[in-house]
Scaffold this active site. Structure first.
Site, PDB file in Angstrom:
ATOM      1  N   SER A 191       0.827  -1.217  -0.002  1.00 18.28           N
ATOM      2  CA  SER A 191       0.032   0.015   0.072  1.00 18.28           C
ATOM      3  C   SER A 191       0.976   1.195   0.264  1.00 18.28           C
ATOM      4  O   SER A 191       1.865   1.240   0.592  1.00 18.28           O
ATOM      5  CB  SER A 191      -1.107   0.122   1.374  1.00 18.28           C
ATOM      6  OG  SER A 191      -1.813   1.190   1.337  1.00 18.28           O
ATOM      7  N   LYS A 199     -14.013  -4.281   3.275  1.00 16.04           N
ATOM      8  CA  LYS A 199     -14.769  -3.351   2.874  1.00 16.04           C
ATOM      9  C   LYS A 199     -16.215  -3.522   3.026  1.00 16.04           C
ATOM     10  O   LYS A 199     -17.152  -2.529   3.208  1.00 16.04           O
ATOM     11  CB  LYS A 199     -14.546  -2.927   1.375  1.00 16.04           C
ATOM     12  CG  LYS A 199     -13.239  -2.261   1.175  1.00 16.04           C
ATOM     13  CD  LYS A 199     -13.228  -2.075  -0.305  1.00 16.04           C
ATOM     14  CE  LYS A 199     -12.006  -1.174  -0.862  1.00 16.04           C
ATOM     15  NZ  LYS A 199     -11.908  -0.853  -2.098  1.00 16.04           N
TER      16      LYS A 199
END
Ligand code: ATR
Length: 288
Positions: A19, A70
């Site tokens: 990331s 998510k």
């Protein structure tokens, strides 16, 4: 300098080794002289609840959520933005007085980059989306909320495209049609398309020599967008450019979804150009 007043934000996901989010946001906070700090936190789905209890006792003002959390995060929210509710996934959370509100900035981030870099106005245009996973869902739902004319969703597995189109047609309006990547009318449909979007991982590092469709099917009237940003120029984007198509690379979506999260947490406008420069630099450093 971190002190007791530092406002904390984080990324919750697993794994997070690749990331760029924490570096992008921390450079931003530093550049703007904001006393915020962004932490990458690797957390398993089953541990999110306990982590959130702890975050509420600390100086956290929000967080981002990524794979595989998510959808899981939704059960811990006090409030959810209507678009994120329709998408069924949340990538940004704001914490106010111990209450959590969830948003999904992926689709809007993509459209921001399309409008700014591709100079595309969504109104009355036809979109051809390759893929029917989480990223496709966020982009297609968000587009369907705008005044677009039509969205074709082409996927390797037809069932997933069918499910996504049915969901959009029911929850928003009847504007999507599913198909496979082998559909006999694919050439005709691409010819009517304003923007073709790759939402699959095809072309992503290390499989950089692949494209999600045969690019000889492209005409130079079609704008080609890819959500893959590593490499910054995928084979799809490179071949589309050679044909003369306007192109929009994946870095824009990554930056703009982050910019919208930044704005949700801080209430300030994000410095998009500087964010782009730092992310481009990070990608180049990663490749060396
Ligand atoms: P994300 O949340 O990143 O969108 P996902 O939900 O796993 O990830 O979805 C990945 C998408 O890329 C799917 O549409 C997948 O197609 P299938 O539904 O048929 O699996 C598509 N995809 C991944 N690898 C692919 C490949 N090699 N060729 C074509 N499509 C591919």
């Amino acid at each position: 300098m971190i002190d007791t007043k530092t406002k904390l934000v984080a990324l919750l996901g697993n794994p997070l080794g690749h990331s760029f989010s924490h570096r992008m946001h921390n450079e931003n906070f530093k550049r703007m002289g904001l006393n915020y700090y962004y932490l990458p936190i690797e957390v398993k789905k089953e541990d999110i609840g306990e982590l959130i209890i702890g975050m509420k006792k600390m100086n956290f003002v929000g967080f981002n959520v990524t794979i595989p959390n998510k959808i899981e995060i939704i059960r811990y929210l006090d409030e959810i933005d209507p678009l994120a509710y329709k998408i069924g996934a949340v990538n940004t959370v704001k914490i106010t007085n111990g209450k959590l509100k969830g948003y999904n900035t992926d689709g809007d981030g993509f459209i921001d980059s399309l409008e700014k870099e591709g100079k595309i106005i969504c109104d009355q245009n036809t979109f051809f989306i390759i893929g029917a996973g989480g990223a496709s869902r966020a982009i297609a739902m968000t587009l369907a909320e705008r005044r677009i004319k039509k969205i074709y969703i082409a996927n390797r597995t037809l069932d997933r495209a069918n499910d996504l189109c049915e969901d959009i047609n029911k929850k928003i309006r009847d504007c999507t049609t599913p198909m496979t990547l082998e559909d006999k009318n694919i050439q005709e449909i691409i010819n009517q398309t304003t923007v073709l979007i790759n939402t699959t991982s095809v072309g992503m590092f290390p499989s950089t020599n692949e494209t999600p469709i045969d690019t000889t099917q492209l005409k130079n009237s079609v704008t080609v967008a890819d959500i893959v940003y590593n490499p910054p120029e995928t084979k799809l984007i490179r071949e589309a450019k050679a044909i003369g198509c306007p192109v929009v690379s994946g870095i824009g979506m990554f930056i703009n979804q982050g910019a919208r999260a930044f704005e949700i947490w801080t209430g300030m406008q994000a410095p998009i150009l500087e964010m782009r420069k730092s992310v481009e630099r990070m990608i180049i450093e990663r490749q060396q």
